[in-house]
Enzyme design. Structure first.
Site, mmCIF file in Angstrom:
data_model
loop_
_atom_site.group_PDB
_atom_site.id
_atom_site.type_symbol
_atom_site.label_atom_id
_atom_site.label_comp_id
_atom_site.label_asym_id
_atom_site.label_seq_id
_atom_site.Cartn_x
_atom_site.Cartn_y
_atom_site.Cartn_z
ATOM 1 N N LYS A 74 0.838 -1.223 0.000
ATOM 2 C CA LYS A 74 0.000 0.000 0.000
ATOM 3 C C LYS A 74 0.862 1.259 0.000
ATOM 4 O O LYS A 74 0.512 2.255 -0.626
ATOM 5 C CB LYS A 74 -0.914 0.011 1.228
ATOM 6 C CG LYS A 74 -1.918 -1.115 1.245
ATOM 7 C CD LYS A 74 -2.713 -1.132 2.521
ATOM 8 C CE LYS A 74 -1.942 -1.602 3.732
ATOM 9 N NZ LYS A 74 -1.500 -3.007 3.710
ATOM 10 N N GLY A 133 8.372 -3.780 -9.254
ATOM 11 C CA GLY A 133 9.580 -3.489 -8.477
ATOM 12 C C GLY A 133 9.211 -2.466 -7.426
ATOM 13 O O GLY A 133 8.119 -1.890 -7.465
ATOM 14 N N ASP A 185 6.853 -9.074 -10.458
ATOM 15 C CA ASP A 185 8.195 -9.523 -10.848
ATOM 16 C C ASP A 185 8.695 -10.699 -10.013
ATOM 17 O O ASP A 185 9.554 -11.460 -10.473
ATOM 18 C CB ASP A 185 9.183 -8.344 -10.742
ATOM 19 C CG ASP A 185 9.146 -7.713 -9.352
ATOM 20 O OD1 ASP A 185 8.052 -7.291 -8.925
ATOM 21 O OD2 ASP A 185 10.202 -7.666 -8.690
ATOM 22 N N ASN A 216 1.809 -0.707 14.218
ATOM 23 C CA ASN A 216 1.935 -2.108 13.773
ATOM 24 C C ASN A 216 2.165 -2.152 12.271
ATOM 25 O O ASN A 216 2.717 -3.104 11.739
ATOM 26 C CB ASN A 216 0.690 -2.925 14.155
ATOM 27 C CG ASN A 216 -0.627 -2.262 13.772
ATOM 28 O OD1 ASN A 216 -0.668 -1.102 13.362
ATOM 29 N ND2 ASN A 216 -1.720 -2.985 13.928
ATOM 30 N N PRO A 222 9.956 -13.372 9.708
ATOM 31 C CA PRO A 222 9.765 -13.897 8.353
ATOM 32 C C PRO A 222 8.274 -14.011 8.052
ATOM 33 O O PRO A 222 7.500 -14.424 8.914
ATOM 34 C CB PRO A 222 10.416 -15.288 8.396
ATOM 35 C CG PRO A 222 10.720 -15.573 9.813
ATOM 36 C CD PRO A 222 10.630 -14.307 10.604
ATOM 37 N N GLN A 249 -2.817 -2.574 7.295
ATOM 38 C CA GLN A 249 -3.137 -4.005 7.371
ATOM 39 C C GLN A 249 -3.990 -4.435 6.157
ATOM 40 O O GLN A 249 -3.959 -3.755 5.143
ATOM 41 C CB GLN A 249 -3.837 -4.362 8.697
ATOM 42 C CG GLN A 249 -2.933 -4.290 9.912
ATOM 43 C CD GLN A 249 -2.810 -2.910 10.490
ATOM 44 O OE1 GLN A 249 -3.788 -2.201 10.659
ATOM 45 N NE2 GLN A 249 -1.609 -2.501 10.811
ATOM 46 N N LYS A 258 3.741 1.877 -1.386
ATOM 47 C CA LYS A 258 4.191 2.243 -2.741
ATOM 48 C C LYS A 258 3.035 2.827 -3.548
ATOM 49 O O LYS A 258 3.197 3.832 -4.242
ATOM 50 C CB LYS A 258 4.779 1.009 -3.447
ATOM 51 C CG LYS A 258 4.799 1.230 -4.930
ATOM 52 C CD LYS A 258 5.746 0.434 -5.740
ATOM 53 C CE LYS A 258 5.517 0.830 -7.193
ATOM 54 N NZ LYS A 258 6.413 0.256 -8.128
ATOM 55 N N HIS A 283 4.806 0.718 6.197
ATOM 56 C CA HIS A 283 4.576 0.984 4.776
ATOM 57 C C HIS A 283 5.901 1.363 4.108
ATOM 58 O O HIS A 283 6.493 2.389 4.430
ATOM 59 C CB HIS A 283 3.522 2.090 4.603
ATOM 60 C CG HIS A 283 2.160 1.624 5.029
ATOM 61 N ND1 HIS A 283 1.046 2.406 4.971
ATOM 62 C CD2 HIS A 283 1.747 0.424 5.487
ATOM 63 C CE1 HIS A 283 -0.002 1.702 5.391
ATOM 64 N NE2 HIS A 283 0.416 0.507 5.715
ATOM 65 N N ARG A 289 4.255 -6.588 -6.901
ATOM 66 C CA ARG A 289 5.297 -7.617 -6.866
ATOM 67 C C ARG A 289 5.109 -8.712 -7.930
ATOM 68 O O ARG A 289 5.433 -9.877 -7.693
ATOM 69 C CB ARG A 289 5.400 -8.229 -5.466
ATOM 70 C CG ARG A 289 5.374 -7.165 -4.369
ATOM 71 C CD ARG A 289 6.205 -7.505 -3.191
ATOM 72 N NE ARG A 289 7.609 -7.362 -3.494
ATOM 73 C CZ ARG A 289 8.591 -7.536 -2.603
ATOM 74 N NH1 ARG A 289 8.306 -7.845 -1.366
ATOM 75 N NH2 ARG A 289 9.851 -7.402 -2.949
HETATM 76 P P1 IMP Z 1 -1.542 -6.373 16.164
HETATM 77 O O1 IMP Z 1 -2.225 -5.544 15.120
HETATM 78 O O2 IMP Z 1 -0.168 -5.914 16.511
HETATM 79 O O3 IMP Z 1 -2.429 -6.579 17.361
HETATM 80 O O4 IMP Z 1 -1.343 -7.842 15.544
HETATM 81 C C1 IMP Z 1 -2.436 -8.687 15.224
HETATM 82 C C2 IMP Z 1 -2.151 -9.478 13.961
HETATM 83 O O5 IMP Z 1 -2.113 -8.597 12.837
HETATM 84 C C3 IMP Z 1 -0.807 -10.204 13.976
HETATM 85 O O6 IMP Z 1 -0.934 -11.407 13.247
HETATM 86 C C4 IMP Z 1 0.107 -9.253 13.215
HETATM 87 O O7 IMP Z 1 1.196 -9.916 12.639
HETATM 88 C C5 IMP Z 1 -0.859 -8.734 12.170
HETATM 89 N N1 IMP Z 1 -0.501 -7.412 11.673
HETATM 90 C C6 IMP Z 1 -0.664 -6.223 12.303
HETATM 91 N N2 IMP Z 1 -0.234 -5.213 11.530
HETATM 92 C C7 IMP Z 1 0.213 -5.760 10.393
HETATM 93 C C8 IMP Z 1 0.749 -5.208 9.192
HETATM 94 O O8 IMP Z 1 0.887 -3.997 9.011
HETATM 95 N N3 IMP Z 1 1.070 -6.111 8.228
HETATM 96 C C9 IMP Z 1 0.874 -7.442 8.374
HETATM 97 N N4 IMP Z 1 0.368 -8.004 9.476
HETATM 98 C C10 IMP Z 1 0.039 -7.167 10.477
#
Ligand code: IMP
Length: 427
Positions: A16, A414, A332, A38, A303, A223, A18, A41, A330
């Site tokens: 998102k 890319g 590529d 969390n 990972p 997310q 990019k 970007h 992605r």
């Molecule tokens: P929280 O949002 O930190 O409470 O995490 C809850 C779940 O959402 C977990 O599985 C995190 O890995 C996932 N998560 C939260 N933010 C992201 C994000 O920006 N990208 C991918 N997974 C996320």
């Protein structure tokens, strides 16, 4: 009044950042509407490479106003660091504004996120431990401290005293850890208020004015749809709605003001944290994708779990978001595969189903049913015109369009801004 919502269509990390960085070149205002730090970007542009957690990805466009909306939970320390780093790298943050209604992440939220995860043992959600869940829980429980509260020190002290009293009871009596000091938290948050105060606004008024003047507005989600607390793999979800509808609340823009909803899909799937992912590849193909795409979390470094494109999940995402278009990122990464798979249904307890179950235990039992397509085995990262993509790549994109029932507007080949193909116009 053209408003475009850009939302994650899978499990987050779709790219998102990019897409918003790109579209922000043509927008006057970008508003982030959900999540907190969390999110990570990633943006690669002439200023360099950035992993933004809170500042909207439109900040690099010199004339674009950026807003952190009311639906975001803000860790002030992370935001201030991010702003300082941007300023140091020549990206002005004077055009950044914060809704005074946004809830703040407090030190007890971060502590409790870690303690709650620990107490879940083998059933841990795999949160980012940034305090997101506890902060949103407090918002709904009406125990939150909001950005605007930092501007009235007396009120802040009074509110903090009663909330911290309660939180310290939980910290000490339930978890047996040390209480937090009211003086320390108060003085720290007063300092944050001094730094962030000049950026706080009644952002609904700013949005309204931009719309009245016919300016283009982008709503930047965080997310992805399958982490939505209602429609995702509950309880393995995040705590605010990443959907286009959630964005109406989180930005303060009614649904009739949204003209376009662009769903961002990776050309395959990834997920980080616990919870089912039917197309996860726990084999060398999964490792190959992870290695090639460097699929490690921007926020936690964990990972990411990798797998083939899941059309069942994508259809749910398209339905609940109402996409008018999509960005496929992605592409590529799939360049070297001779055969590609798309999951078009699930085998569940001996039946084949074409919908994404609401019950997490059922999703855990789903086995993917695949269709196979030919790969293109040609590098695509230097291609800028859709017609120049290999036939098999165009067939793959056409198949995704059929699945999500909307046109693909943008294809990314890319990480940098120019590694983009505009297939169809958004408007
Ligand atoms: P929280 O949002 O930190 O409470 O995490 C809850 C779940 O959402 C977990 O599985 C995190 O890995 C996932 N998560 C939260 N933010 C992201 C994000 O920006 N990208 C991918 N997974 C996320």
């Amino acid at each position: 009044m053209p408003v475009i919502a850009v939302v994650g269509a899978q499990w987050g990390d779709e790219g998102k950042g990019k897409v918003v960085d790109l579209l922000a070149q043509e927008a006057s205002l970008v508003v982030r509407f959900s999540g907190g730090d969390n999110a990570g970007h990633t943006v690669v542009n002439p200023y360099g490479e950035f992993g933004l957690h809170l500042v909207p990805s439109g900040i690099f466009s010199p004339h674009t106003v950026c807003i952190i909306g009311n639906g975001v939970v803000i860790n002030p320390s992370v935001l201030i660091d991010e702003m300082n780093q941007l300023d140091q790298r020549g990206v002005a943050t004077t055009r950044l504004f914060i809704s005074d209604r946004a809830n703040l992440i407090m030190p007890y939220h971060i502590l409790l996120d870690g303690l709650e995860e620990k107490s879940r043992g083998g059933k841990a959600i795999g949160t980012t431990r940034k305090g997101i869940g506890p902060a949103f829980a407090d918002k709904v429980a009406r125990l939150g401290i909001r950005a605007g509260d930092l501007l009235d020190r007396e009120m802040l002290l009074e509110r903090l005293r009663s909330v911290l009293d309660y939180k310290n009871t939980i910290l000490t009596r339930v978890y047996g850890v040390n209480p937090l000091s009211l003086d320390e938290v108060y003085s720290q948050y007063c300092q944050y208020g001094e730094r962030l105060g000049p950026h706080m606004r009644e952002t609904v008024v700013m949005l309204e004015e931009a719309l009245k003047q016919g300016k283009r507005v982008l709503r930047e989600g965080a997310q992805g749809a399958l982490l939505d607390p209602d429609f995702g793999t509950y309880p393995y979800t995040t705590s605010s709605s990443p959907l286009a509808g959630g964005g109406c609340l989180g930005a303060g823009l009614g649904p009739t003001r949204i003209n376009r909803v662009v769903g961002v899909f990776k050309s395959y799937c990834t997920r980080v944290g616990s919870g089912p992912m039917p197309t996860e590849l726990k084999d060398e193909t999964g490792d190959l994708i992870r290695g090639r795409a460097h699929e490690y979390g921007t926020t936690t470094g964990r990972p990411r779990r990798c797998g083939w494109f899941d059309a069942v999940a994508a259809r749910l995402s398209a339905q609940i978001n109402g996409f008018t278009g999509a960005a496929v990122t992605r592409l590529d990464i799939l360049d070297d595969f001779s055969r590609l798979k798309i999951c078009i249904g699930y085998k569940l307890d001996g039946r084949t189903i074409d919908y994404f179950p609401g019950n997490v235990a059922e999703v855990e039992r789903c086995q993917p049913v695949y269709e196979e397509l030919d790969g293109w085995q040609t590098p695509t990262s230097n291609i800028r015109q859709y017609e120049q993509l290999p036939l098999e790549a165009r067939q793959y994109i056409n198949r995704l369009e059929e699945i999500i029932s909307c046109p693909v507007n943008i294809i990314c080949v890319g990480p940098s801004r120019e590694q983009t193909i505009r297939k169809t116009p958004i408007f």
